[in-house]
Write an enzyme that holds these catalytic residues in place. Structure first.
Site, PDB file in Angstrom:
ATOM      1  N   HIS A 150      -1.748  -2.464   7.353  1.00 47.66           N
ATOM      2  CA  HIS A 150      -1.297  -2.299   5.975  1.00 47.66           C
ATOM      3  C   HIS A 150      -0.263  -1.186   5.882  1.00 47.66           C
ATOM      4  O   HIS A 150      -0.081  -0.408   6.827  1.00 47.66           O
ATOM      5  CB  HIS A 150      -2.467  -2.027   5.023  1.00 47.66           C
ATOM      6  CG  HIS A 150      -3.172  -0.719   5.256  1.00 47.66           C
ATOM      7  ND1 HIS A 150      -4.231  -0.589   6.120  1.00 47.66           N
ATOM      8  CD2 HIS A 150      -2.967   0.515   4.733  1.00 47.66           C
ATOM      9  CE1 HIS A 150      -4.637   0.674   6.118  1.00 47.66           C
ATOM     10  NE2 HIS A 150      -3.899   1.358   5.294  1.00 47.66           N
TER      11      HIS A 150
ATOM     12  N   HIS B  60       1.416   6.300   4.333  1.00 53.77           N
ATOM     13  CA  HIS B  60       1.087   6.045   5.738  1.00 53.77           C
ATOM     14  C   HIS B  60       1.212   4.560   6.065  1.00 53.77           C
ATOM     15  O   HIS B  60       1.280   3.719   5.175  1.00 53.77           O
ATOM     16  CB  HIS B  60      -0.322   6.543   6.087  1.00 53.77           C
ATOM     17  CG  HIS B  60      -1.433   5.864   5.329  1.00 53.77           C
ATOM     18  ND1 HIS B  60      -2.006   6.396   4.212  1.00 53.77           N
ATOM     19  CD2 HIS B  60      -2.079   4.692   5.550  1.00 53.77           C
ATOM     20  CE1 HIS B  60      -2.960   5.598   3.767  1.00 53.77           C
ATOM     21  NE2 HIS B  60      -3.031   4.541   4.555  1.00 53.77           N
TER      22      HIS B  60
ATOM     23  N   GLU C 277      -1.478  -1.100   0.383  1.00 49.99           N
ATOM     24  CA  GLU C 277      -2.434  -0.168  -0.207  1.00 49.99           C
ATOM     25  C   GLU C 277      -1.670   0.705  -1.193  1.00 49.99           C
ATOM     26  O   GLU C 277      -0.599   1.215  -0.865  1.00 49.99           O
ATOM     27  CB  GLU C 277      -3.062   0.707   0.897  1.00 49.99           C
ATOM     28  CG  GLU C 277      -4.043   1.740   0.381  1.00 49.99           C
ATOM     29  CD  GLU C 277      -4.645   2.610   1.502  1.00 49.99           C
ATOM     30  OE1 GLU C 277      -4.122   2.578   2.633  1.00 49.99           O
ATOM     31  OE2 GLU C 277      -5.630   3.315   1.226  1.00 49.99           O
TER      32      GLU C 277
HETATM   33 CO    CO Z   1      -4.645   3.236   4.495  1.00 46.94          CO
END
Ligand code: CO
Length: 141
Positions: free
Chosen positions: A82, A7, A131
């Site tokens: 992120h 994502h 991440e």
């Molecule tokens: Co995230």
């Protein structure tokens, strides 16, 4: 090596307003968006917007101590926060990042998808906060 893009994280002042943007401007069906949930331990509210090949993670500060509160102060309308890639095993990924001299910002902890995540400092990746998330064992959620 990193796996699929899971994502893209977008920090917003209001998840409900951001959902309306994806619904009204980009014609994303309400059924493609998850309920807004809270992760008090990480100081965020979050929801996912499912698109054809990935997800947008909307994150909103939860509480005055939220780590994304400062981001919103600097970016009052929100902004890209992120990018999340999947990895097979989070501790192996953490050890490999440390061995390469990267700055790992946290011990593995349970993230919004219910699997452990770590964050890598933006200075290590062209200014982008990365991440790394352990791939869910069952189907992608
Ligand atoms: Co995230």
């Amino acid at each position: 090596m990193i796996g699929r893009l899971n994502h893209v994280g977008i920090a917003v002042p209001s998840i409900e307003a951001a959902k309306a943007t994806y619904r009204d401007l980009y014609d994303v069906a309400a059924s493609a968006m998850t309920e807004t949930r809270e992760l008090p331990a990480q100081g965020v509210r979050f929801a996912f917007v499912n698109v054809g090949n990935s997800q947008i993670e909307l994150i909103e500060p939860l509480g005055a101590e939220s780590p994304i509160q400062r981001f919103i102060e600097r970016n009052p309308n929100g902004g890209q926060h992120h990018v999340c890639f999947e990895v097979e095993e989070i501790y192996a990924a953490r050890d490999a990042m440390v061995a390469k001299g990267a700055t790992v910002l946290n011990e593995p902890r349970i993230g919004a998808h219910g699997t452990p995540v770590i964050f890598i400092h933006p200075k290590n990746s062209n200014g982008v906060l990365i991440e790394l998330m352990e791939t869910p064992k069952a189907a992608h959620s």
